[in-house]
Write an enzyme that holds these catalytic residues in place. Structure first.
Site, short mmCIF file in Angstrom:
data_model
loop_
_atom_site.label_atom_id
_atom_site.label_comp_id
_atom_site.label_asym_id
_atom_site.label_seq_id
_atom_site.Cartn_x
_atom_site.Cartn_y
_atom_site.Cartn_z
N HIS A 295 0.89 -1.37 -0.07
CA HIS A 295 -0.10 0.08 -0.02
C HIS A 295 0.80 1.37 0.11
O HIS A 295 0.30 2.39 0.14
CB HIS A 295 -1.17 -0.01 1.27
CG HIS A 295 -1.80 -1.26 1.59
ND1 HIS A 295 -1.24 -2.33 2.27
CD2 HIS A 295 -2.79 -1.85 0.73
CE1 HIS A 295 -1.99 -3.23 2.38
NE2 HIS A 295 -2.81 -3.10 1.47
N HIS B 285 16.00 1.54 16.70
CA HIS B 285 16.44 2.88 17.55
C HIS B 285 16.33 2.25 19.05
O HIS B 285 15.16 1.76 19.08
CB HIS B 285 15.67 4.10 17.50
CG HIS B 285 15.95 5.17 18.13
ND1 HIS B 285 17.07 5.82 18.26
CD2 HIS B 285 15.19 6.04 19.01
CE1 HIS B 285 17.34 6.77 19.13
NE2 HIS B 285 16.05 6.81 19.45
N CYS C 169 -2.94 10.96 18.39
CA CYS C 169 -2.29 10.13 19.21
C CYS C 169 -2.48 8.62 19.07
O CYS C 169 -3.58 8.17 18.12
CB CYS C 169 -2.95 10.29 20.71
SG CYS C 169 -4.83 10.48 20.70
N CYS D 102 -1.59 12.56 4.49
CA CYS D 102 -2.22 14.15 4.68
C CYS D 102 -1.49 14.87 5.56
O CYS D 102 -1.52 16.09 5.75
CB CYS D 102 -3.53 14.05 4.92
SG CYS D 102 -4.07 13.56 6.38
N CYS E 188 22.93 5.06 20.06
CA CYS E 188 21.46 5.06 20.94
C CYS E 188 21.47 3.87 21.72
O CYS E 188 20.94 3.99 23.01
CB CYS E 188 20.24 5.06 19.90
SG CYS E 188 20.21 3.70 18.81
#
Length: 864
Positions: free
Chosen positions: A23, A798, A79, A74, A205
């Site tokens: 997609h 990460h 959240c 868009c 990290c």
């Protein structure tokens, strides 16, 4: 002449031609996203922000800042699904002509497709990767500007507040009292816990996440302060054979460079007023200990933690050993001192702050089902690596035989990790890539044939292993003793891998495919196998048994390779076997594999086989011996080995596998840490190729054969039960969830959420005779204070940290420093606030956000 474009394309282009998400083309619009993110707050949900403005929330109400997901169609900011509103999910569910299914987490920088319900590795698509890089650069630039402005305001507010307090104190109190209060307040502020960000030195990290959790372990700083104190008396228990039982030494030498760098880092984290700390010195010292971390490449946090702890541990042991040698030089000879120091290092009696804080002990109980003889194997650990089972693996293994090749490819695309065969060429690959894949397949088949050939040749050692070494006969014969039981390793990491490698090297030498120097180099490397934090098997006491079990060591290749790599810069394991029964006499057989290696290097190729065979024969005990106390020791060429103690005991078979508390009522629902611990400590049945070589049953059969005048001795293998439990809990419990898995050439990461509690009761996974627990106590509680989360896939990701800001646990510090165990354990975790730290970015979060994270490492402290 025009070159053909497709001829010299790199291998990465073939990956881009087939993106993971189908997609991606319709759900990605770079222009709309860039326009929507002009002059907006990135880390706030736009709908929650609008609702808060309308409701006019009061300042005293604590509003959770949830994770924000950015729609890549868009630019909508909503959240996540773990929040109460789930605005990002509602935005996707809104009917539209084109799908808005592709979102990006602005906190973790991981892409997700709602339609596929899976993570999308953005490095496999040029369009998505370029957009994510653009957004990361914009986010860093915006965070720097906002952080600097907020920092200026905070500094101004602090200066004003300090001036007001000083004026009030000077007006109300006398001069002497004001000076005393000022000094005490400065001292209290230096010990007050704080949270600061860490600068990313370049793909570090993984390092920053570990350092954040260590900085929130107050006992580490207390122990480092104590270790830094010069001329501090340290009591070292000496071996039983020496005349004095203990020796008190004074440490006059400074700690090692890694330990000092760690102390400076923790001091700076606690006392500096800067919001961001640069841990360059500690990282450079770690790179000196283990060069694999150089180059600023992506690494593993768990491996970094082990290298860091083992490095400080080795430095402290070396410092105490030098002080021991100096204190004993007036009373003993130089050779005796060297022997005592070496024996103390081997038996792990030299105290060090790493073992005091992170060290614990596992006990593996093995019981023969025929004679019910119980044997125990004790081994130390610094962390527990827990297996993570996934139904995808079981499903794929069950469908391997029935599913055709196209369906297998479709399963790999729908999987939540990265799986790719190394010898598999893409359908659109060039002839060069196809030829390269064929060569790799041929090389793999050749290696497999060579391994089978080597395993076939090692069977010849069984005849040689029946002969006794003359030196060992002189040493063992006077007592006429025999070891009670030997074990065959099951499908977990075996401690006899180094000895199996010695036999493989001998076969290679017979075949002429390897030189003596290279063979001995691999022997000394493979015998230094680090068993801390991994499942290991019982001590092999017979060379013939070791040969017959070489074929059982192929299941956990990832853990073995990982553990072997850790031995580069740290102390490594040795084995100490002790069999204790009714007779009190004792004999000792010591085998130094490094000394044998040095002697073999001086020999010719013809004498190589005999010397190596003698070294193996030293592990075989005489069959004429009665059971007493026997010790087998393999001395590595390292500073401080991890020790294993093997003992045979007379115990009631009904209570041999009893735990500190019942395991029946454990909530083993779905995927959780409790399920992983249960799987790690579950009772196994050793059958088939994993049967137990029981010397008690072998001795009984030998006596019957002697009565029937049959001189040939046969070994008896019986079914047995085995269980590994915690026998000495560590003050700081580190749990490693093995999300990264490798089966052959298949690599994958389990992205499934694993539930973990805030308060963990370790009692169901401990032996009934667990050490350092108050009498009558049936609970062993640990409180969560740190989490390391890995977001991403096998190829890129990460690391971030969740830490709990709290006051130090004084009872725990006294237990670590002075060995004082309180009579009553704590029942409630300490109060504190949680923070999410991604390199230099620090954000306050709720406990629910922490418990919903994708944990990779968990840090628990004992509740006292």
């Amino acid at each position: 002449m025009v070159k053909k474009r497709g001829k010299n394309l790199p291998a990465q282009d073939s990956l881009d031609a087939e993106p993971v998400c189908k997609h991606l083309r319709k759900a990605l619009d770079e222009g709309s996203v860039k326009k929507a993110l002009v002059n907006v707050e990135w880390t706030v949900c736009q709908e929650c922000q609008a609702d808060n403005k309308e409701k006019n929330n009061s300042d005293d109400e604590l509003v959770e800042d949830p994770s924000v997901w950015l729609c890549l169609k868009c630019g909508h900011r909503g959240c996540g699904r773990n929040s109460a509103s789930q605005h990002a999910l509602n935005h996707y569910n809104t009917p539209r002509s084109e799908p808005h299914c592709l979102v990006l987490s602005v906190d973790m920088w991981s892409a997700w497709c709602y339609l596929c319900d899976n993570e999308v590795p953005y490095n496999r698509s040029s369009r998505l990767g370029q957009l994510v890089d653009y957004l990361q650069r914009k986010a860093k630039a915006k965070s720097k500007s906002t952080d600097s402005a907020a920092l200026d305001e905070e500094v101004k507010a602090e200066i004003v507040a300090e001036n007001e307090v000083k004026i009030e104190d000077q007006e109300e109190k006398p001069k002497g009292q004001a000076k005393w209060d000022k000094a005490s307040s400065t001292q209290n502020n230096s010990t007050e816990p704080t949270v600061k960000g860490l600068s990313n030195l370049g793909n570090t990290c993984f390092f920053n996440a570990v350092m954040q959790n260590l900085s929130q372990t107050p006992a580490v700083r207390e122990l480092l302060n104590e270790a830094k104190t010069l001329k501090k008396p340290v009591t070292v228990p000496l071996p039983d054979s020496s005349s004095p039982t203990n020796v008190e030494v004074h440490l006059e030498q400074q700690p090692g460079p890694l330990t000092l760098a760690m102390w400076q880092f923790l001091t700076e984290m606690q006392e500096t007023k800067k919001g961001v700390v640069t841990p360059k010195e500690v990282f450079s010292q770690v790179c000196k200990k283990a060069i694999r971390f150089k180059g600023y490449q992506q690494q593993d946090s768990q491996e970094l933690l082990r290298y860091l702890l083992d490095g400080m541990r080795g430095e402290e042991i070396q410092r105490v050993s030098l002080a021991m040698s100096k204190s004993l030089q007036n009373t003993l000879d130089e050779e005796e001192i060297k022997k005592i120091v070496k024996d103390s290092e081997k038996r792990r009696t030299i105290p060090n702050f790493v073992d005091h804080l992170f060290g614990g002990e596992l006990t593996s109980t093995i019981m023969c089902e025929e004679c019910h003889t119980v044997s125990l194997v004790h081994e130390p650990f610094l962390d527990l690596s827990l297996p993570v089972l996934d139904d995808v693996i079981v499903k794929k293994n069950s469908q391997k035989s029935s599913a055709p090749a196209p369906e297998r490819k479709e399963e790999e695309e729908n999987d939540d990790g990265y799986i790719k065969e190394r010898d598999e060429a893409s359908p659109g690959a060039s002839k060069h890539l196809q030829k390269k894949a064929k060569k790799a397949a041929k090389k793999q088949a050749k290696n497999q044939r060579r391994q089978l050939k080597m395993q076939g040749k090692t069977v010849l050692l069984t005849d040689v292993a029946k002969q006794e070494c003359s030196e060992d006969e002189e040493e063992i014969a006077p007592n006429n003793t025999e070891s009670e039981a030997n074990t065959r390793p099951d499908d977990e990491v075996p401690i006899a891998d180094g000895l199996n490698t010695m036999k493989s090297d001998l076969s290679a030498l017979e075949n002429g495919s390897e030189t003596i120097e290279s063979a001995m180099e691999r022997v000394t490397e493979d015998t230094d196998l680090d068993t801390s934090g991994h499942n290991t098997e019982s001590v092999e006491m017979n060379a013939m048994e070791l040969v017959r079990n070489m074929e059982n060591n192929n299941n956990n290749n990832t853990d073995v390779n990982k553990t072997l790599e850790r031995t580069e810069g740290s102390g490594v394991d040795s084995m100490e076997a002790t069999a204790a029964v009714d007779n009190g006499n004792a004999d000792t057989v010591c085998v130094d594999d490094t000394e044998a290696a040095n002697g073999l290097l001086d020999c010719s190729a013809a004498s190589m086989d005999n010397e190596l065979t003698n070294s193996l024969n030293r592990l075989k005990l005489s069959s004429d011996i009665e059971p007493t106390q026997v010790e087998i020791e393999i001395l590595p060429d390292q500073q401080q080995p991890h020790t294993q103690i093997y003992e045979v005991i007379n115990e009631d078979p009904k209570t041999a596998f009893s735990t500190l508390s019942e395991r029946k009522d454990l909530p083993l629902d779905g995927y959780s840490v409790l399920s992983c611990l249960y799987q790690f400590t579950h009772k196994e049945t050793l059958t088939g190729n994993n049967k137990l070589l029981c010397n008690v049953c072998t001795r009984k059969q030998a006596s019957r054969l002697n009565n029937s005048n049959k001189g040939e001795k046969t070994f008896v293998y019986t079914n047995a039960k085995k269980q590994m439990l915690v026998s000495d809990p560590s003050p700081i419990l580190t749990l490693h969830l093995k999300r990264f898995q490798q089966n052959g050439f298949n690599l994958r990461k389990i992205n499934r959420h694993i539930k973990f509690p805030e308060v963990l009761d370790l009692a169901p996974f401990c032996t009934s005779k667990c050490k350092n627990i108050p009498a009558g106590e049936s609970r062993l509680l640990y409180s969560l204070y740190g989490v390391i989360e890995h977001s991403g896939s096998m190829r890129s990701g990460h690391y971030t940290a969740f830490v709990k800001l709290r006051r130090p646990n004084q009872q725990l510090c006294e237990m670590v420093l002075k060995g004082v165990i309180p009579e009553v354990s704590g029942s409630e975790p300490g109060q504190g606030s949680w923070y999410h730290i991604s390199d230099s970015h620090v954000q306050a979060v709720s406990l629910s956000r922490v418990l919903s994270s994708q944990a990779y490492l968990l840090f628990y402290e004992r509740m006292l």
